[in-house]
Design a protein around this motif. Structure first.
Motif, PDB file in Angstrom:
ATOM      1  N   ASN A  62      -7.991   4.673  -3.233  1.00 35.60           N
ATOM      2  CA  ASN A  62      -8.913   5.757  -2.573  1.00 35.60           C
ATOM      3  C   ASN A  62      -8.064   6.977  -2.870  1.00 35.60           C
ATOM      4  N   CYS A  63      -8.894   8.379  -2.961  1.00 34.62           N
ATOM      5  CA  CYS A  63      -8.374   9.290  -3.198  1.00 34.62           C
ATOM      6  C   CYS A  63      -9.369  10.367  -2.305  1.00 34.62           C
ATOM      7  N   THR A  64      -8.854  11.051  -1.715  1.00 30.98           N
ATOM      8  CA  THR A  64      -9.366  12.176  -0.990  1.00 30.98           C
ATOM      9  C   THR A  64      -8.551  13.408  -0.760  1.00 30.98           C
ATOM     10  N   ASP A  65      -9.265  14.539  -1.312  1.00 26.73           N
ATOM     11  CA  ASP A  65      -8.549  16.109  -0.930  1.00 26.73           C
ATOM     12  C   ASP A  65      -6.721  15.825  -0.914  1.00 26.73           C
ATOM     13  N   GLY A  66      -6.228  15.374  -2.223  1.00 20.46           N
ATOM     14  CA  GLY A  66      -4.866  15.644  -1.883  1.00 20.46           C
ATOM     15  C   GLY A  66      -4.036  14.382  -1.510  1.00 20.46           C
ATOM     16  N   LEU A  91       7.133  11.055  -6.777  1.00 23.80           N
ATOM     17  CA  LEU A  91       6.931  10.333  -8.096  1.00 23.80           C
ATOM     18  C   LEU A  91       6.026  11.290  -9.175  1.00 23.80           C
ATOM     19  N   ASP A  92       6.352  11.162 -10.443  1.00 20.12           N
ATOM     20  CA  ASP A  92       5.909  11.852 -11.541  1.00 20.12           C
ATOM     21  C   ASP A  92       4.624  10.860 -11.778  1.00 20.12           C
ATOM     22  N   VAL A  93       3.371  11.592 -11.956  1.00 20.75           N
ATOM     23  CA  VAL A  93       2.336  10.739 -11.882  1.00 20.75           C
ATOM     24  C   VAL A  93       1.443  11.552 -12.945  1.00 20.75           C
ATOM     25  N   LEU A  94       0.963  10.765 -13.871  1.00 20.99           N
ATOM     26  CA  LEU A  94      -0.462  11.160 -14.549  1.00 20.99           C
ATOM     27  C   LEU A  94      -1.610  10.703 -14.015  1.00 20.99           C
ATOM     28  N   THR A  95      -2.640  11.596 -13.483  1.00 21.09           N
ATOM     29  CA  THR A  95      -3.718  11.177 -12.719  1.00 21.09           C
ATOM     30  C   THR A  95      -5.121  11.455 -13.702  1.00 21.09           C
ATOM     31  N   GLY A  96      -6.009  10.843 -13.136  1.00 19.95           N
ATOM     32  CA  GLY A  96      -7.263  11.172 -13.933  1.00 19.95           C
ATOM     33  C   GLY A  96      -7.500  10.492 -15.221  1.00 19.95           C
ATOM     34  N   LEU A  97      -6.996   9.061 -15.202  1.00 20.31           N
ATOM     35  CA  LEU A  97      -6.785   8.361 -16.531  1.00 20.31           C
ATOM     36  C   LEU A  97      -8.010   7.360 -16.463  1.00 20.31           C
ATOM     37  N   GLY A  98      -8.755   7.249 -17.642  1.00 24.02           N
ATOM     38  CA  GLY A  98      -9.496   6.202 -17.696  1.00 24.02           C
ATOM     39  C   GLY A  98     -11.103   6.688 -17.358  1.00 24.02           C
ATOM     40  N   ASN A  99     -12.054   5.860 -17.970  1.00 25.24           N
ATOM     41  CA  ASN A  99     -13.120   6.497 -17.572  1.00 25.24           C
ATOM     42  C   ASN A  99     -13.690   6.309 -16.276  1.00 25.24           C
ATOM     43  N   GLY A 100     -13.742   5.276 -15.923  1.00 28.20           N
ATOM     44  CA  GLY A 100     -14.182   4.872 -14.130  1.00 28.20           C
ATOM     45  C   GLY A 100     -15.459   4.259 -14.480  1.00 28.20           C
ATOM     46  N   GLY A 157      -7.893 -10.638  -6.768  1.00 25.41           N
ATOM     47  CA  GLY A 157      -6.509 -10.298  -6.494  1.00 25.41           C
ATOM     48  C   GLY A 157      -6.047  -8.669  -6.795  1.00 25.41           C
ATOM     49  N   VAL A 158      -5.325  -8.268  -7.617  1.00 30.81           N
ATOM     50  CA  VAL A 158      -5.107  -6.773  -7.903  1.00 30.81           C
ATOM     51  C   VAL A 158      -6.242  -6.205  -8.289  1.00 30.81           C
ATOM     52  N   GLY A 159      -7.455  -6.775  -8.632  1.00 33.95           N
ATOM     53  CA  GLY A 159      -8.759  -6.186  -9.410  1.00 33.95           C
ATOM     54  C   GLY A 159      -9.289  -5.465  -7.958  1.00 33.95           C
ATOM     55  N   VAL A 160      -9.065  -6.130  -6.888  1.00 28.60           N
ATOM     56  CA  VAL A 160      -9.701  -5.468  -5.840  1.00 28.60           C
ATOM     57  C   VAL A 160      -9.855  -4.071  -5.345  1.00 28.60           C
ATOM     58  N   PRO A 161      -8.469  -3.382  -5.332  1.00 27.35           N
ATOM     59  CA  PRO A 161      -8.438  -2.112  -4.911  1.00 27.35           C
ATOM     60  C   PRO A 161      -9.220  -1.011  -5.614  1.00 27.35           C
ATOM     61  N   PRO A 162      -9.495  -0.928  -7.004  1.00 25.89           N
ATOM     62  CA  PRO A 162     -10.257   0.283  -7.606  1.00 25.89           C
ATOM     63  C   PRO A 162     -11.719  -0.018  -7.130  1.00 25.89           C
ATOM     64  N   LEU A 163     -12.305  -1.473  -6.465  1.00 28.90           N
ATOM     65  CA  LEU A 163     -13.426  -1.247  -5.796  1.00 28.90           C
ATOM     66  C   LEU A 163     -13.717  -0.701  -4.526  1.00 28.90           C
ATOM     67  N   TYR A 164     -12.563  -0.143  -3.678  1.00 31.82           N
ATOM     68  CA  TYR A 164     -12.835   0.414  -2.695  1.00 31.82           C
ATOM     69  C   TYR A 164     -13.158   1.759  -2.834  1.00 31.82           C
ATOM     70  N   LEU A 165     -12.685   2.646  -3.685  1.00 32.68           N
ATOM     71  CA  LEU A 165     -13.246   4.013  -3.788  1.00 32.68           C
ATOM     72  C   LEU A 165     -14.610   3.737  -4.472  1.00 32.68           C
ATOM     73  N   GLU A 182       0.795  -1.154  -0.010  1.00 37.70           N
ATOM     74  CA  GLU A 182      -0.015   0.041   0.030  1.00 37.70           C
ATOM     75  C   GLU A 182       0.941   1.251  -0.088  1.00 37.70           C
ATOM     76  N   MET A 183       0.715   2.187  -0.864  1.00 36.45           N
ATOM     77  CA  MET A 183       1.413   3.491  -1.095  1.00 36.45           C
ATOM     78  C   MET A 183       0.421   4.562  -0.939  1.00 36.45           C
ATOM     79  N   CYS A 184       0.617   5.277   0.063  1.00 37.26           N
ATOM     80  CA  CYS A 184      -0.093   6.699   0.009  1.00 37.26           C
ATOM     81  C   CYS A 184       0.809   7.775  -0.470  1.00 37.26           C
ATOM     82  N   LEU A 185       0.103   8.547  -1.128  1.00 39.24           N
ATOM     83  CA  LEU A 185       1.034   9.956  -1.651  1.00 39.24           C
ATOM     84  C   LEU A 185       0.059  11.120  -1.467  1.00 39.24           C
ATOM     85  N   ARG A 186       0.854  12.213  -1.436  1.00 36.06           N
ATOM     86  CA  ARG A 186       0.112  13.409  -1.315  1.00 36.06           C
ATOM     87  C   ARG A 186       0.493  14.279  -2.687  1.00 36.06           C
ATOM     88  N   GLY A 187      -0.531  14.835  -3.265  1.00 42.32           N
ATOM     89  CA  GLY A 187      -0.346  15.646  -4.526  1.00 42.32           C
ATOM     90  C   GLY A 187      -1.612  16.017  -4.830  1.00 42.32           C
TER      91      GLY A 187
END
Lengths: 242, 297
Positions: free
Chosen positions: A54-58, A83-92, A108-116, A20-25
């Protein structure tokens, strides 16, 4: 889409091979659950696409499996590194189609996006059931996180060490208003065949750019050619061609 | 102020930086990020007579300092481009665009170019006779001086715009191909397209790309590209557009010094969507640092 620099605030192992990696940006470009980010890493030419957990205010939370050069390098990173990150990719995922009792199915690794997605659905007052599939007990991730949101969680493990022995399709409840799923393609196909309610399926493909320019990740659908990175990764049941 | 403008086959462009075909779509994705009117021009996605899906996936493989692709000329076909992409482009891009054209027979090249050369937004046609990914045609024109000359001659007859022929590096002597194109009436040449490569998947023991082979691009190919641009520029009188792994303003200058009239930037756009913007912004300082003057050199 937005390109910006994120600072790692946390990076730890949470299950066998999974981190699990948490980042601020700047997370303003992330507008829907099921989207992904594309991360540039030292010494590797192509960016690495990782789903948003997950994503909340930065604050951006990524849960990823160390399976290759890129994710292994990520796993070795420390808080304070950037890290240099491109965000907001894909339709969702499209929340408007959820109905009252949506079913979320992840493998498996398909689980994380279901959290948000689960968080947004719970905030909208939905009754959310989550079915998660893993190989073994020590690979289980995010179970408590989903429970803390007030979701009903069912687990399937291949070796039967926790929950139902078998695949997610062996643990599906009846009566869902809509399903949302993410996981390896064989799992998506099995879920597609085992269910008949409206559904959104999130696909994976090897990508070049991640933002629709290179045509590296195209697939054929009922409604024409689509780029997994930009027109997807989420496809409606009706448009999928296996 | 440093004058970045250059002449490309009779059309003055504000700077020599041109996103390369296949890395910039029809401009829409990048126009969301920055004003693409700052570009010299751009070469749009390789367009064929018929719509094409291209090759099966995986189409992309990573390499040290580059990548391989086997997209296989996915595009919506020339009619769709004229009816939808060009009108949409008109909203965001107010300069002549470079139309990249591929084909599988001389007739197909000719009829596709015939339609595109009449479009007011099209400034040049870049004739891709070098895509290494497509079975049954694409390769043969660019690897044989006679076949290259034949298609260039036929296309030239219907052209009302300058014709730039894009060359493959997968040949024994690229100079002879470039000269054959010049003799056949080409107004310019662009080089290099991707280098044919292959990677194995260690887990399966099979080729990584579904197409087996793919085209190598990115910084890894840059010295090969500079060498070929240098050789061709010495041998022909027509403008040479240099491309192949260009990623920085210094790379652009290196191409210009090797003899290029303008420079295309390809794969760099895929890892840094702002690559061309940054290069154009960096270019004046790099020209000054190395005392480069376009009008003199």
């Amino acid at each position: 889409m937005k390109q910006s620099i994120f600072t790692i605030t946390e990076n730890r192992q949470i299950a066998a091979g999974t981190y699990e990696m948490c980042l601020r940006g700047d997370t303003a470009a992330i507008t829907a659950p099921g989207q992904f980010v594309n991360i540039r890493l030292d010494g590797l030419f192509l960016r690495r696409p990782i789903s948003v957990c997950n994503c909340t205010d930065g604050v951006l939370r990524l849960v990823y499996k160390a399976v290759g050069h890129g994710t292994e390098q990520m796993a070795a990173m420390r808080p304070g590194q950037t890290l240099d990150v491109l965000t907001g990719l894909g339709n969702g995922y499209d929340l408007s189609k959820a109905g009252d009792a949506p079913l979320l199915i992840g493998g498996g690794v398909g689980v994380p996006p279901l959290y948000l997605l689960a968080r947004k659905l719970r905030e909208a007052g939905k009754t959310v059931t989550v079915v998660l599939g893993f190989n073994r007990a020590d690979e289980i991730i995010l179970k408590e996180d989903f429970e803390a949101l007030g979701c009903t969680v069912r687990i399937a493990t291949l070796d039967g060490s926790v929950g139902v022995k078998g695949f997610v399709t062996d643990a599906l409840p009846q009566g869902a208003s809509c399903l949302y799923t993410c996981g390896p393609e064989p799992m998506l196909k099995a879920v597609y065949r085992a269910t008949d309610c409206p559904g959104q399926f999130s696909f994976e493909e090897r990508m070049g750019c991640g933002f629709g320019a290179c045509m590296g990740c195209s697939c054929k659908t009922v409604t024409g050619y689509k780029r997994i990175c930009t027109d997807g990764p989420v496809l409606e049941r009706e448009e999928i061609l296996w | 102020m440093v004058d970045l403008s250059v002449d490309l086959c009779g059309i003055r462009i504000d700077n020599p930086v041109i996103p390369a075909s296949g890395t910039f779509g029809y401009g829409q994705e990048f126009a969301k990020l920055y004003d693409i009117n700052m570009l010299g021009t751009f070469s749009f996605k390789g367009t064929t007579w018929e719509p094409r899906f291209g090759n099966p996936t995986p189409r992309i493989a990573e390499c040290p300092a580059g990548m391989m692709n086997a997209v296989g000329l996915q595009n919506p076909g020339v009619h769709h481009v004229i009816e939808h992409e060009l009108p949409a482009l008109k909203e965001i891009f107010h300069k002549p665009v470079m139309a990249n054209v591929s084909g599988f027979s001389v007739e197909e090249y000719v009829k596709t170019c015939e339609l595109l050369t009449e479009q007011e937004q099209v400034g040049w046609i870049e004739l891709n006779i070098s895509c290494p990914n497509v079975h049954g045609g694409g390769m043969s024109f660019g690897t044989d001086p006679r076949a290259a000359a034949e298609v260039v001659k036929a296309v030239k007859k219907v052209m009302t715009r300058p014709l730039i022929v894009k060359l493959t590096p997968n040949v024994t002597d690229i100079v002879s191909i470039a000269k054959a194109c010049e003799d056949a009436g080409a107004d310019g040449v662009s080089l290099i397209n991707t280098l044919l490569g292959l990677r194995m998947n260690l887990k399966t023991g099979k080729p990584l790309l579904a197409n087996t082979t793919g085209g190598l691009s990115g910084p890894a190919v840059f010295p090969v590209a500079v060498r070929m641009v240098y050789q061709v520029a010495k041998a022909v009188q027509i403008p040479v557009v240099g491309l192949g792994g260009v990623s920085t303003a210094e790379d652009v200058l290196e191409m210009l010094m090797a003899g290029a009239a303008a420079v295309e930037v390809g794969t760099a756009n895929l890892v840094d969507p702002y690559a061309c913007k940054k290069i154009i912004e960096d270019l004046p300082a790099v020209y000054e640092k190395y005392h480069w003057n376009n009008t003199v050199n």
